[in-house]
Design a protein around this motif. Structure first.
Motif, mmCIF file in Angstrom:
data_model
loop_
_atom_site.group_PDB
_atom_site.id
_atom_site.type_symbol
_atom_site.label_atom_id
_atom_site.label_comp_id
_atom_site.label_asym_id
_atom_site.label_seq_id
_atom_site.Cartn_x
_atom_site.Cartn_y
_atom_site.Cartn_z
ATOM 1 N N UNK A 1 0.829 -1.205 0.000
ATOM 2 C CA UNK A 1 0.000 0.000 0.000
ATOM 3 C C UNK A 1 0.861 1.252 0.000
ATOM 4 N N UNK A 2 1.973 1.226 0.709
ATOM 5 C CA UNK A 2 2.879 2.379 0.759
ATOM 6 C C UNK A 2 3.479 2.643 -0.611
ATOM 7 N N UNK A 3 3.944 1.591 -1.274
ATOM 8 C CA UNK A 3 4.519 1.753 -2.617
ATOM 9 C C UNK A 3 3.469 2.277 -3.587
ATOM 10 N N UNK A 4 2.235 1.768 -3.480
ATOM 11 C CA UNK A 4 1.140 2.225 -4.334
ATOM 12 C C UNK A 4 0.955 3.741 -4.181
ATOM 13 N N UNK A 5 0.928 4.223 -2.929
ATOM 14 C CA UNK A 5 0.738 5.655 -2.686
ATOM 15 C C UNK A 5 1.927 6.462 -3.201
ATOM 16 N N UNK A 6 3.135 5.953 -3.043
ATOM 17 C CA UNK A 6 4.318 6.674 -3.515
ATOM 18 C C UNK A 6 4.321 6.811 -5.033
ATOM 19 N N UNK A 7 3.926 5.763 -5.731
ATOM 20 C CA UNK A 7 3.877 5.823 -7.199
ATOM 21 C C UNK A 7 2.834 6.836 -7.663
ATOM 22 N N UNK A 8 1.679 6.845 -6.994
ATOM 23 C CA UNK A 8 0.661 7.831 -7.345
ATOM 24 C C UNK A 8 1.179 9.242 -7.154
ATOM 25 N N UNK A 9 1.927 9.455 -6.077
ATOM 26 C CA UNK A 9 2.470 10.785 -5.818
ATOM 27 C C UNK A 9 3.479 11.175 -6.877
ATOM 28 N N UNK A 10 4.336 10.274 -7.255
ATOM 29 C CA UNK A 10 5.364 10.582 -8.243
ATOM 30 C C UNK A 10 4.776 10.857 -9.620
ATOM 31 N N UNK A 11 3.744 10.123 -9.994
ATOM 32 C CA UNK A 11 3.230 10.207 -11.355
ATOM 33 C C UNK A 11 2.046 11.148 -11.517
ATOM 34 N N UNK A 12 1.321 11.411 -10.438
ATOM 35 C CA UNK A 12 0.057 12.134 -10.597
ATOM 36 C C UNK A 12 -0.168 13.297 -9.632
ATOM 37 N N UNK A 13 0.760 13.561 -8.720
ATOM 38 C CA UNK A 13 0.537 14.612 -7.725
ATOM 39 C C UNK A 13 0.227 15.937 -8.417
ATOM 40 N N UNK A 14 -0.737 16.673 -7.860
ATOM 41 C CA UNK A 14 -1.177 17.928 -8.473
ATOM 42 C C UNK A 14 -0.926 19.094 -7.533
ATOM 43 N N UNK A 15 -1.137 20.300 -8.078
ATOM 44 C CA UNK A 15 -0.953 21.525 -7.306
ATOM 45 C C UNK A 15 -2.298 22.104 -6.874
ATOM 46 N N UNK A 16 -3.222 21.240 -6.558
ATOM 47 C CA UNK A 16 -4.536 21.693 -6.125
ATOM 48 C C UNK A 16 -4.397 22.528 -4.854
ATOM 49 N N UNK A 17 -4.939 23.737 -4.880
ATOM 50 C CA UNK A 17 -4.893 24.608 -3.702
ATOM 51 C C UNK A 17 -6.094 24.298 -2.808
ATOM 52 N N UNK A 18 -5.800 23.994 -1.555
ATOM 53 C CA UNK A 18 -6.848 23.609 -0.611
ATOM 54 C C UNK A 18 -6.892 24.643 0.510
ATOM 55 N N UNK A 19 -8.034 25.245 0.670
ATOM 56 C CA UNK A 19 -8.206 26.260 1.716
ATOM 57 C C UNK A 19 -8.799 25.565 2.943
ATOM 58 N N UNK A 20 -7.911 24.982 3.726
ATOM 59 C CA UNK A 20 -8.347 24.157 4.839
ATOM 60 C C UNK A 20 -8.439 24.967 6.120
ATOM 61 N N UNK A 21 -9.419 24.613 6.953
ATOM 62 C CA UNK A 21 -9.523 25.245 8.263
ATOM 63 C C UNK A 21 -8.574 24.561 9.235
ATOM 64 N N UNK B 1 -13.256 21.420 2.635
ATOM 65 C CA UNK B 1 -12.590 22.692 2.351
ATOM 66 C C UNK B 1 -12.831 23.144 0.916
ATOM 67 N N UNK B 2 -12.781 24.457 0.714
ATOM 68 C CA UNK B 2 -12.811 24.980 -0.651
ATOM 69 C C UNK B 2 -11.490 24.645 -1.342
ATOM 70 N N UNK B 3 -11.567 24.414 -2.652
ATOM 71 C CA UNK B 3 -10.364 24.122 -3.422
ATOM 72 C C UNK B 3 -10.387 24.925 -4.716
ATOM 73 N N UNK B 4 -9.209 25.078 -5.303
ATOM 74 C CA UNK B 4 -9.082 25.716 -6.611
ATOM 75 C C UNK B 4 -7.932 25.055 -7.351
ATOM 76 N N UNK B 5 -8.151 24.776 -8.637
ATOM 77 C CA UNK B 5 -7.070 24.196 -9.434
ATOM 78 C C UNK B 5 -6.371 25.226 -10.309
ATOM 79 N N UNK B 6 -6.639 26.512 -10.016
ATOM 80 C CA UNK B 6 -5.944 27.565 -10.752
ATOM 81 C C UNK B 6 -4.515 27.684 -10.222
ATOM 82 N N UNK B 7 -3.582 27.794 -11.133
ATOM 83 C CA UNK B 7 -2.162 27.827 -10.764
ATOM 84 C C UNK B 7 -1.747 29.205 -10.271
ATOM 85 N N UNK B 8 -0.751 29.217 -9.394
ATOM 86 C CA UNK B 8 -0.079 30.447 -8.959
ATOM 87 C C UNK B 8 -1.038 31.459 -8.349
#
Length: 932
Positions: free
Chosen positions: A318-338, A469-476
């Protein structure tokens, strides 16, 4: 004061260890227990009850003391709230009066006669999830020296989870949420899951550490049970192990996506099989697939591969599965978390500051509607400049369009238009969003300021409502934008929607039960009143047995569709047996707009369907939105309501399959038809076009090989129990003949007939009403009004229908003057000198084709003597007419029987036909003898 307020008051007293304004007996001893919902607190409470028993403090003696009732109620409340906490389910408290009212409602819906005894243990009842329980009964039994408290909690937990089993045929994202709901508390409590004991060591907090724990558990299981590849086939056939794979697969997939902020959703094997043109194996690991942009993943294969090494080249950790997802698909989604720290927005542009208040109001109103399960419309806000004063007026404009896609297009068109003159333009609309938490319902927020164009997604969870939380996929995004969003979130948090609905980062924390108001400490500070009263002790206290967890059994029973088989339903007979006044209920008014629609052919087919129709189950694929809402306008002279139905003309397809087939068609409504096979594209275009009609169109072969077909139908609301669609499965009347001009014309079986068909005391009619009661708090049953109207005569004889008589179908309504057809118009009826079996059959067909003579009373004079013969005496004429009437009724019934594919009924038919022939011959002989 509400029951919730009172139970919160008792719980607050226990947890704060502060004596409230009312007395609580032995409160000093209760202060020594930390009521923190831990097992330790339960053990201390159990010992406290045992000590009371040793001191001979029974329930009666405690009630005789000042504050004794508050002590017993407080302990009962804690037990109920502890169960809700442990199971992650919502709790609703009832006092005796409220519980009695609830039971009366259930008795009415399900034709039961349960009575709640007026005794102590029923003073306070708890409904947790879908299960009712009596914690006061446990308190009473503990004071008698019975060791029942710990077994009670264990049994209740099992019962609550058992009532919440997952239907894996539901929409894949719903299935994922249902399984993840099982670990909502951070621990797995559902013992129906395989390897339950081993999974107790896992902290399901969606962290990297939890994935490491899962790897350890899998390795321990493999070693303990000595799993090898040759044991795989038996393993996947075990339902408990299947649940185990589904639970961990969903959890690994969602944890990996959350850790990497990857937008994902779940799909099923069928959808993947179609997307990959059949190059996809059908196996347990492919039952549910995790989709993301340009990739798909099979996290369930991680589990079986770890245990059985069935795919050497695939991931087994499961750890390797999560690491591969992070390496190949991680995004810059902005999360406005409380939680949000106070932000200074004074330096932001004035329009930015001014936009916060109207957007807060807009979103707050939408959330209120969502919480109350009301439909809400896309809305635009703008500032309208008055031409005379030059001042801006705030305008909130809702876009009322039943086609949500068109409504969203209209919203963006309006925003572009208003942006030319308004410094602030805001918009929002409902949608489903793919987020790191999977596919969630959400509010899309569009912001247009002088120098800011921003899109935000605000997702929420149902049915135990909580906002993410609110999110936005707009960059920068700049710091100013983030400060502005933080200020918006702070404003929303202050509104009456309540902090109890605000989630943490991704609902990862489990120390708060979001749906329970008592967790808001600020709200508890002023709770210092109590008015609950315990009832007198009863003579017959409910005994504790092996079914301790069931408690008061007033749960709405689930309906077993499979047991209700419409095969052979004798519709023509029931229609014949109705009086003229009752038969007016079967008629329907064709609204004005229907007259120019292809569905008008359904109105012409109604008479045929009542005479020759067969009843089968139909599954609703889609329907007009108004059909899902209550209405006081049951009859509409202008509008008509359409539904698309999938059904099996043979009546052989089971309801579970029908439901699945309908779900597959529903998905086509939102797909790009250019990417679909031709047969699917045709149906998709039909479903997307509100003007298109289909009649007995074959189910797309590329979706499934099935005898089922699709038909459009006009729904006459008066024929539904409550004038609305409360269920996706509904009995329909179809034409059993494949070569009939009415083939494909279907109508909902009038609900009056539903009550004639029930199995094992379960009534589909009552089930239908129960669903509307659950959704809207009222069952909206039309039948009482319909029965009252029948007492007043023909319903359509009212003045309001005088101008539309030509639009009322079917036309089997007759007047009293037509009962002597032979004497009034003998030339209009075919006559025969010798009524042989074949001639009688011809008479039957002619009568069944003549709309004016469908009623039984009008059949009695159909066999008349030709003018060339001496008329028989009055007595034999009446005898032959009676026989003819019986034959006609038998003919209609037999045609209904033949509409099914039941060979036993066919054999019976030959026997009955022989008997009928003998009766006819005897009638002819008798007529000749008496005529002489």
């Amino acid at each position: 004061m509400s029951i919730t307020h009172q139970t919160n008051s008792l719980l607050n007293a226990l947890q704060s260890k502060q004596m409230p304004s009312y007395p609580i007996f032995l409160f000093d001893f209760l202060q020594k227990i930390d009521f923190d919902f831990s097992q330790k607190s339960i053990n201390h409470l159990n010992r406290f009850l045992q000590q009371l028993h040793k001191k001979s403090l029974t329930t009666e003696k405690i009630l005789s003391q000042q504050g004794g009732d508050s002590l017993l109620l407080a302990m009962a409340v804690y037990l109920g709230e502890c169960l809700a906490k442990r199971t992650g389910e919502q709790i609703i408290w009832y006092d005796y009066a409220q519980a009695t009212a609830e039971i009366d409602k259930q008795n009415q819906l399900h034709s039961t006669h349960f009575e709640l005894p007026k005794q102590f243990e029923n003073s306070l009842l708890a409904k947790i999830g879908e299960v009712y329980c009596q914690p006061l009964m446990i308190i009473h039994q503990s004071l008698l020296g019975n060791n029942v408290l710990l077994p009670f909690l264990a049994e209740m937990q099992y019962t609550i989870f058992n009532k919440a089993q997952v239907n894996i045929n539901d929409e894949p994202n719903q299935v994922a949420q249902a399984y993840l709901h099982k670990v909502k508390t951070g621990k797995l409590l559902d013992s129906t899951i395989g390897f339950f004991a081993e999974l107790q060591t896992v902290d399901f907090d969606f962290s990297q550490n939890s994935l490491e724990q899962i790897d350890t558990v899998l390795q321990n299981i493999k070693q303990k049970y000595q799993f090898s590849s040759n044991m795989y086939a038996d393993f996947i056939q075990n339902p408990a192990y299947q649940h185990f794979c589904y639970l961990l697969g969903f959890y690994i997939g969602m944890t990996a996506s959350r850790l990497s902020n990857i937008a994902v959703k779940w799909t099923d094997f069928k959808a993947m099989y179609d997307m990959l043109d059949g190059e996809f194996d059908n196996c347990l690991e492919h039952r549910f697939i995790l989709l993301m942009e340009n990739h798909y993943r099979t996290p369930m294969l991680v589990i079986t591969n770890h245990l059985f090494d069935i795919a050497p080249n695939f991931i087994r950790s499961a750890v390797v599965f999560a690491n591969i997802l992070h390496e190949q698909n991680a995004s810059d989604l902005t999360i406005f978390a409380e939680p949000f720290e106070p932000n200074h927005v004074e330096h932001l542009p004035k329009t930015w500051q001014q936009s916060i208040a109207p957007l807060t109001k807009m979103l707050h109103d939408k959330l209120e509607q969502i919480v109350h399960k009301d439909l809400w419309l896309p809305t635009v806000f703008y500032l309208n400049k008055d031409a005379q004063t030059g001042k801006f007026q705030p305008i909130f404009q809702a876009i009322n369009n039943m086609n949500i896609d068109q409504a969203i297009d209209n919203l963006y068109e309006d925003m572009d238009f208003y942006q030319k003159s308004s410094p602030i333009v805001l918009g929002c609309y409902p949608m489903f969003a793919n987020l790191p938490t999977g596919r969630q319902p959400a509010i899309t927020i569009e912001v247009r300021l002088s120098d800011l164009a921003l899109q935000l997604i605000w997702a929420y969870r149902m049915p135990d409502f909580a906002v993410l939380p609110m999110v936005s996929n707009q960059a920068n995004l700049t710091d100013d934008v983030k400060n502005w969003v933080n200020a918006l979130c702070q404003n929303l948090a202050k509104q009456k929607i309540g902090e109890e609905h605000l989630s943490d980062f991704w609902l990862n924390k489990f120390d708060n039960h979001a749906s329970t108001p008592h967790n808001d400490k600020k709200k508890r500070q002023n709770i210092d009143d109590i008015a609950l009263n315990v009832l007198p002790m009863g003579d017959d206290i409910v005994k504790i047995d092996e079914h301790i967890g069931i408690g008061v059994n007033v749960v709405t029973p689930s309906f077993d569709y499979a047991k209700l088989n419409w095969q052979g339903f004798d519709l023509p007979k029931y229609v014949l047996d109705m009086s003229e006044q009752q038969r007016s209920y079967l008629q329907a008014l064709a609204p004005n707009r229907l007259l120019n629609d292809e569905l008008f052919s359904q109105a012409h087919a109604m008479m045929h369907l009542y005479r020759f129709g067969k009843v089968v189950w139909g599954a609703v694929v889609s329907a007009d939105e108004k059909l899902y809402q209550p209405t006081t306008e049951v009859i509409d002279f202008d509008n008509f309501f359409i539904a698309e139905i999938v059904y099996d003309p043979t009546g052989q397809t089971d309801v579970k399959t029908l439901h699945h087939l309908a779900n597959n068609l529903q998905k086509l409504q939102n797909l790009d038809t250019s990417q679909l096979p031709a047969d699917q594209a045709f149906v998709a275009l039909h479903l997307q076009d509100g003007r298109s009609r289909l009649f007995a169109h074959p189910y797309p072969p590329s979706l499934a090989t099935t005898p089922c077909v699709i038909s459009s139908t006009w729904v006459w609301r008066r024929h539904l129990p409550n004038a609305m669609l409360s269920d996706s499965l509904v009995p329909i009347v179809i034409d059993a003949k494949t070569d009939s001009p009415h083939t494909g014309r279907v109508m909902v079986l009038p609900s009056r007939f539903w009550q004639l068909k029930q199995t094992d005391n379960q009534s589909f009619y009552q089930h239908w009403l129960a669903k509307s009661l659950k959704a809207f708090g009222e069952n909206y049953d039309l039948m009482p009004n319909i029965l009252a109207q029948e007492q007043q005569g023909d319903f359509f004889a009212q003045a309001q229908f005088a101008k539309v008589q030509a639009q009322i179908y079917p036309k089997f309504k007759i007047s009293a003057k037509t009962t002597h057809i032979a004497t009034q118009n003998p030339q209009s009826i075919k006559t025969t000198a010798q009524p042989t079996a074949q001639n009688i059959d011809n008479v039957n067909k002619n009568v069944l084709k003549n709309e004016a003579n469908f009623v039984k009373n009008s059949v009695q004079n159909q066999v008349v003597t030709p003018p060339s013969q001496n008329p028989p005496t009055e007595k034999p004429t009446a005898l032959i007419a009676d026989l003819q009437q019986q034959l006609l009724a038998e003919q209609a019934r037999l045609q209904s029987e033949l509409s099914t594919t039941d060979h036993d009924k066919e054999r019976k038919l030959y026997i009955i036909a022989g008997v009928v022939l003998v009766v006819v011959i005897l009638a002819i002989i008798l007529a000749k003898v008496m005529g002489q």
